[in-house]
Design a protein around this motif. Structure first.
Motif, PDB file in Angstrom:
ATOM      1  N   ASP A 150       0.806  -1.227   0.000  1.00  0.00           N
ATOM      2  CA  ASP A 150       0.000   0.000   0.000  1.00  0.00           C
ATOM      3  C   ASP A 150       0.844   1.284   0.000  1.00  0.00           C
ATOM      4  O   ASP A 150       0.329   2.375   0.205  1.00  0.00           O
ATOM      5  CB  ASP A 150      -0.960   0.021   1.182  1.00  0.00           C
ATOM      6  N   GLY A 151       2.165   1.112  -0.244  1.00  0.00           N
ATOM      7  CA  GLY A 151       3.034   2.280  -0.290  1.00  0.00           C
ATOM      8  C   GLY A 151       3.533   2.739   1.052  1.00  0.00           C
ATOM      9  O   GLY A 151       4.200   3.798   1.129  1.00  0.00           O
ATOM     10  N   SER A 152       3.233   1.993   2.119  1.00  0.00           N
ATOM     11  CA  SER A 152       3.701   2.388   3.452  1.00  0.00           C
ATOM     12  C   SER A 152       5.227   2.326   3.499  1.00  0.00           C
ATOM     13  O   SER A 152       5.838   1.395   2.943  1.00  0.00           O
ATOM     14  CB  SER A 152       3.135   1.439   4.504  1.00  0.00           C
ATOM     15  N   PRO A 153       5.867   3.285   4.157  1.00  0.00           N
ATOM     16  CA  PRO A 153       7.318   3.229   4.298  1.00  0.00           C
ATOM     17  C   PRO A 153       7.722   2.048   5.162  1.00  0.00           C
ATOM     18  O   PRO A 153       7.019   1.675   6.104  1.00  0.00           O
ATOM     19  CB  PRO A 153       7.674   4.556   4.966  1.00  0.00           C
ATOM     20  N   ALA A 154       8.854   1.425   4.824  1.00  0.00           N
ATOM     21  CA  ALA A 154       9.342   0.303   5.617  1.00  0.00           C
ATOM     22  C   ALA A 154       9.714   0.783   7.005  1.00  0.00           C
ATOM     23  O   ALA A 154      10.385   1.804   7.163  1.00  0.00           O
ATOM     24  CB  ALA A 154      10.549  -0.338   4.936  1.00  0.00           C
ATOM     25  N   ALA A 155       9.272   0.050   8.015  1.00  0.00           N
ATOM     26  CA  ALA A 155       9.583   0.385   9.406  1.00  0.00           C
ATOM     27  C   ALA A 155      10.071  -0.883  10.087  1.00  0.00           C
ATOM     28  O   ALA A 155       9.290  -1.665  10.628  1.00  0.00           O
ATOM     29  CB  ALA A 155       8.342   0.934  10.108  1.00  0.00           C
ATOM     30  N   THR A 156      11.392  -1.096  10.038  1.00  0.00           N
ATOM     31  CA  THR A 156      11.962  -2.317  10.553  1.00  0.00           C
ATOM     32  C   THR A 156      11.951  -2.338  12.069  1.00  0.00           C
ATOM     33  O   THR A 156      12.288  -1.343  12.715  1.00  0.00           O
ATOM     34  CB  THR A 156      13.422  -2.469  10.052  1.00  0.00           C
ATOM     35  N   GLY A 157      11.554  -3.481  12.628  1.00  0.00           N
ATOM     36  CA  GLY A 157      11.515  -3.626  14.075  1.00  0.00           C
ATOM     37  C   GLY A 157      12.917  -3.638  14.670  1.00  0.00           C
ATOM     38  O   GLY A 157      13.922  -3.734  13.947  1.00  0.00           O
ATOM     39  N   PRO A 158      13.016  -3.544  15.996  1.00  0.00           N
ATOM     40  CA  PRO A 158      14.322  -3.481  16.645  1.00  0.00           C
ATOM     41  C   PRO A 158      15.085  -4.800  16.510  1.00  0.00           C
ATOM     42  O   PRO A 158      14.497  -5.878  16.601  1.00  0.00           O
ATOM     43  CB  PRO A 158      13.978  -3.200  18.117  1.00  0.00           C
ATOM     44  N   SER A 159      16.392  -4.721  16.295  1.00  0.00           N
ATOM     45  CA  SER A 159      17.240  -5.917  16.230  1.00  0.00           C
ATOM     46  C   SER A 159      17.771  -6.214  17.629  1.00  0.00           C
ATOM     47  O   SER A 159      18.979  -6.218  17.874  1.00  0.00           O
ATOM     48  CB  SER A 159      18.393  -5.702  15.239  1.00  0.00           C
ATOM     49  N   LEU A 160      16.867  -6.410  18.560  1.00  0.00           N
ATOM     50  CA  LEU A 160      17.252  -6.645  19.944  1.00  0.00           C
ATOM     51  C   LEU A 160      16.835  -8.046  20.359  1.00  0.00           C
ATOM     52  O   LEU A 160      15.803  -8.522  19.963  1.00  0.00           O
ATOM     53  CB  LEU A 160      16.561  -5.638  20.869  1.00  0.00           C
TER      54      LEU A 160
END
Length: 447
Positions: free
Chosen positions: A437-447
């Motif tokens: 839907d064109g949403s910007p990628a928002a990567t979760g925390p690498s924790l």
């Protein structure tokens, strides 16, 4: 002893399929099992179809952590609920579940890591989670004989652990006791539909009429959905794990830095694994979905070991069938249990790092080594949503290595989604359309 299940595990759930039910769940991992559990509690006639054995894939191959710490903030409220459910499960099933609330520690080797941990802690505090930053001296007070050059770390004392290979089959028995029907060695081949809605499923043992299906197939979900015309940018990475022989206890909780991770086991040893690294087999889906994975690759490229091709019959192997009919044998019957070989070189390095950090224990002897395929998404958070354009299909996959701990809470949420109840949590972050839907990628925390 708690080691992964396999195709050699005796059948425990071998029933004759009903002609009809309300909901069919695809997949016998912790997400599918707990979804069936809560659907049965809501009075639904639910059938869970597992192509191999309950919990024989990633649900018995994971580290056994039940952690709130380091979660994507959209997952955190569900995980906090899940921890509460785990406590009630421990009361119901007793010590055999292996539940122990001893905390999770993320030690840091750099000031930048410490700053990242503290930033997450501050945000999580807004959800009511109490985590604390520890100094090196405070960590050394908790871990006997510590020699690792850790500067400090993040600690959540309320986090927990359990024994996956024993816990998930126990939960499966609990789902059956509540009225769910679980059937092993029964692959779900295709959906039956008419007029844009589900009318049933075709399994290798025959058709079941139903109007709702939950796809919780882990690393196999994208392959199944693609045959139904639904493209999901899910891939799978190989994670290697080992169990040591019995060793003295140096810390009762769970620890992970950027090199190795360990947790105390119920049998007196430790489960050890790489802290951040994994292997990835390059297949057709890797090329198909590469653009969507560029943000996470740029972030974690050094932690991935790329391998040329998946072994035969793996979900994204070059020769794996992508199209089949309901009356044909499916790829799910060609490989009942996804049982990859561990990366022994990686585990040798983990042993060395573990010994260097805790020299009093010496180089640990391994009791067992294994690997699992973790289903992951481009932003490292799952898809929990109704499939667009097909009434009655719910997708619950891509838990990205977070599934075991969050399984009970997520199962409750999915059951409410299926039955039209209010889940009680904001699921917007987990919508299926976020990749289109064109949403910007928002990567979760690498924790």
């Amino acid at each position: 002893m708690s080691f992964p299940l396999s195709e050699a595990t005796p059948l425990r759930f071998a029933l004759t399929l009903p002609k009809a039910c309300d909901v069919v769940v695809l997949g016998g991992g912790v997400i599918g099992v707990m979804t069936a559990w809560y659907l049965a509690e809501l009075g639904q006639r639910v059938v869970l179809c597992e192509k191999g054995r309950i919990a024989a894939e990633q649900s018995s191959r994971n580290w056994g952590w039940i952690r709130q710490q380091g979660r994507d903030l959209a997952e955190l409220p569900i995980m906090m609920e899940s921890l509460s459910i785990w406590k009630s499960l421990a009361a119901e099933f007793g010590p055999a579940l292996g539940f122990a609330q001893e905390g999770v520690l993320y030690p840091a080797r750099s000031a930048a890591e410490l700053a990242g941990f503290d930033a997450w802690r501050a945000e999580a505090q807004g959800h009511g989670l109490h985590s604390q930053m520890l100094t090196r001296a405070q960590i050394a007070d908790q871990i006997a004989g510590l020699a690792a050059p850790w500067l400090g770390g993040l600690f959540t004392g309320s986090d927990a652990r359990a024994e996956p290979a024993t816990a998930v089959p126990m939960l499966a028995a609990g789902a059956v006791a509540r009225g769910a029907m679980l059937v092993e060695n029964c692959a779900l081949r295709r959906l039956d539909r008419a007029g844009g809605r589900i009318t049933g499923v075709f399994t290798e043992q025959g058709r079941i009429a139903c109007d709702q299906v939950v796809v919780a197939g882990g690393a196999w979900s994208a392959l199944f959905l693609r045959a139904e015309g639904i493209s999901l940018p899910q891939l799978a990475v190989l994670a290697s794990v080992a169990a040591t022989e019995s060793l003295p206890q140096v810390f009762a909780g769970n620890v992970a830095d950027d090199r190795f991770a360990f947790r105390r086991r119920q049998d007196g040893g430790y489960t050890i694994a790489p802290g951040a690294s994994h292997d990835f087999f390059i297949g057709p889906d890797a090329f198909r979905h590469l653009p969507k994975y560029l943000p996470v690759l740029n972030k974690d490229f050094k932690s991935t070991s790329f391998r040329a091709a998946a072994p035969k019959a793996f979900p994204d192997a070059w020769g794996t069938k992508r199209h089949w009919q309901a009356d044909e044998a499916s790829p799910f019957e060609a490989m009942r249990v996804l049982n990859p070989a561990p990366n022994l070189a990686t585990l040798a390095q983990v042993r060395a790092d573990f010994a260097a950090a805790l020299p009093a224990l010496g180089l640990p002897k391994l009791r067992a080594a294994w690997a699992g395929m973790i289903d992951t998404m481009p932003d490292v958070v799952p898809v929990i949503d109704r499939a667009p354009g097909l009434d009655g299909l719910i997708i619950a996959t891509g838990l990205s290595g977070h599934g075991f701990g969050i399984g009970p809470g997520m199962g409750r949420v999915i059951a409410d989604l299926v039955t039209g109840r209010t889940p009680g949590h904001d699921l917007h972050r987990f919508r299926a359309c976020r990749f289109t839907d064109g949403s910007p990628a928002a990567t979760g925390p690498s924790l």
